[in-house]
Design an enzyme around this catalytic site. Structure first.
Site, mmCIF file in Angstrom:
data_model
loop_
_atom_site.group_PDB
_atom_site.id
_atom_site.type_symbol
_atom_site.label_atom_id
_atom_site.label_comp_id
_atom_site.label_asym_id
_atom_site.label_seq_id
_atom_site.Cartn_x
_atom_site.Cartn_y
_atom_site.Cartn_z
ATOM 1 C CD1 TRP A 1 8.351 4.733 -33.434
ATOM 2 C CD2 TRP A 1 9.640 3.463 -34.715
ATOM 3 N NE1 TRP A 1 9.643 4.830 -32.966
ATOM 4 C CE2 TRP A 1 10.448 4.056 -33.743
ATOM 5 C CE3 TRP A 1 10.252 2.613 -35.651
ATOM 6 C CZ2 TRP A 1 11.819 3.827 -33.658
ATOM 7 C CZ3 TRP A 1 11.617 2.390 -35.580
ATOM 8 C CH2 TRP A 1 12.377 2.984 -34.591
ATOM 9 C CG ASN B 1 13.674 0.648 -32.356
ATOM 10 O OD1 ASN B 1 14.499 0.561 -33.263
ATOM 11 N ND2 ASN B 1 13.733 1.589 -31.423
ATOM 12 C CD GLU B 2 18.085 0.807 -31.416
ATOM 13 O OE1 GLU B 2 18.857 1.216 -32.295
ATOM 14 O OE2 GLU B 2 17.849 1.435 -30.359
ATOM 15 C CE1 TYR C 1 21.858 6.312 -34.768
ATOM 16 C CE2 TYR C 1 21.294 4.055 -34.159
ATOM 17 C CZ TYR C 1 21.011 5.218 -34.857
ATOM 18 O OH TYR C 1 19.889 5.286 -35.647
ATOM 19 C CD GLU D 1 17.564 2.619 -35.790
ATOM 20 O OE1 GLU D 1 18.262 3.419 -35.114
ATOM 21 O OE2 GLU D 1 16.541 2.086 -35.346
ATOM 22 C CD1 TRP E 1 17.864 8.565 -36.593
ATOM 23 C CD2 TRP E 1 16.587 6.722 -36.750
ATOM 24 N NE1 TRP E 1 16.794 8.734 -35.767
ATOM 25 C CE2 TRP E 1 15.992 7.629 -35.843
ATOM 26 C CE3 TRP E 1 15.954 5.510 -37.001
ATOM 27 C CZ2 TRP E 1 14.800 7.351 -35.173
ATOM 28 C CZ3 TRP E 1 14.774 5.233 -36.344
ATOM 29 C CH2 TRP E 1 14.203 6.142 -35.433
#
Length: 386
Positions: free
Chosen positions: A95, A207-208, A283, A316, A346
């Site tokens: 990050w 991020n995303e 995910y 990820e 991740w």
């Protein structure tokens, strides 16, 4: 990844809180700024559908660590990079943001204060000097970093920290002049510190990033203009989006991740000239799909990247249990799919001075059986192809 506080172990929370809040007494806490890299030739590049790292073209493995830039003990940072180097992992995604709307009073690390329509970058010992040490240690250990600039989710501030300071909405972030000016000023502050460092694998927009219910042109225009801006500041490093890979016709079964409801068009965004490679995440438990479904998700993105003539990074992926059994097939699929040139699981876990690093439920730790399966054995499989 959107962090789930309920899944963070008590030990991991204590470790993270201690590391970010308590000053360390030893001289190891000194935070030198990273020195410029020795050779321009060691900047990461792409060659066709592959990444090139330190002159080697091929497939590379790595991991994610959202927490490493918030540690105050330099020895902990060095320990992590030493273990990454030893294991053969080459890339770590970290990050590059830590946005707050109020200055912490407990000594916690923060990078960016957003309040009352103003933005202030924290370049102090409890600010970007912590990221300085991460970059410096990565340089010493030969690890490449992906650094992103904002979070779609609320963890560590995110887009909503901008909304609280400047007004508007989360979806409006991408077109709001005031928020974008603050965001770009932060990008410039970070890039100016590390533009000469060969430890940087890539700069990542977010991020995303999502824009639910938006026309795909909203994200497209933002990605195009922001990536152009980054390239104007630093033409030596790669640039990527950090998206989940949503919105794709190639291989689509009509399920939610392939749809365009989050405002993203993977193939169209990937075609932007100032985006150097594709990113996608996986995910199944969060997306309402099965674990086996993930293999098709991987191959679909490989096909889209091949069509675009750019490499893909499987950036990820994770599950909360049965790591080896579930994630190993995804790794094997990625390794054997044309145009996918790397994967980052991740997330990375290790034993720090204050206890275990944070566990959001998807974490597995250095030295465990899962680590052997998904890192040691994976690296061996990668090396056997060379």
């Amino acid at each position: 990844m959107k962090l789930n506080p309920s899944l963070l172990t008590a030990a991991g929370l204590v470790s993270a809180q201690l590391a970010s809040a308590l000053p360390q007494a030893s001289s190891s806490t000194v935070s030198p700024s990273p020195s410029p890299s020795a050779t321009p030739g060691s900047f990461v590049t792409t060659s066709g559908l592959n990444f090139v790292i330190d002159g080697k073209t091929g497939y590379f493995a790595g991991s994610n660590s959202y927490w490493i830039g918030f540690q105050k003990n330099n020895d902990d940072v060095d320990l992590v990079f030493s273990h990454l180097q030893e294991s053969g992992l080459k890339i770590l995604r970290v990050w590059g943001f830590n946005d707050v709307n109020q200055k912490p009073t407990d000594g916690s690390v923060y990078y960016h204060l957003l309040a009352d329509g103003t933005a202030t970058v924290n370049e102090g010992e409890d600010g970007l000097q912590r990221l300085d040490y991460v970059v410096s240690s990565a340089e010493k250990h030969g690890i490449k970093l992906i650094i992103n600039f904002v979070n779609f989710w609320d963890d560590y501030g995110g887009i909503n920290a901008y909304v609280k300071a400047f007004g508007g909405s989360k979806e409006g972030f991408y077109t709001n002049d005031a928020m974008q000016a603050a965001y770009r000023a932060y990008i410039k502050a970070v890039i100016s510190r590390y533009s000469d460092s060969t430890a940087i694998f890539a700069w990542e927009l977010a991020n995303e990033p999502r824009c639910q219910g938006c026309e795909t042109t909203v994200l497209y225009n933002w990605i195009e203009s922001t990536s152009q801006y980054i390239k104007s500041l630093d033409s030596k490093h790669l640039v990527c989006i950090g998206d989940e890979g949503f919105g794709l016709d190639t291989g689509s079964d009509g399920s939610y991740p392939y749809q365009y409801s989050e405002g993203s068009d993977f193939a169209k965004n990937l075609a932007i000239p100032t985006i150097d490679f594709g990113t996608f995440h996986l995910y199944p438990s969060s997306w309402g799909t099965t674990n086996d479904w993930g293999n098709g998700w991987v191959t679909s993105h490989g096909a889209a990247c091949k069509a675009a003539g750019k490499p893909c990074l499987f950036e990820e992926y994770g599950v909360t249990s049965d790591h080896c059994a579930v994630e190993k097939p995804w790794q094997n699929t990625a390794l054997n799919t044309t145009a996918i040139s790397g994967d980052l699981y991740w997330q990375y876990g290790d034993q720090l001075s204050g206890g275990p690093s944070p566990d959001d439920g998807n974490t597995f730790y250095y030295g465990t059986d899962d680590f052997k399966c998904l890192v040691t054995d994976h690296i061996a499989a990668i090396n056997s192809r060379k």
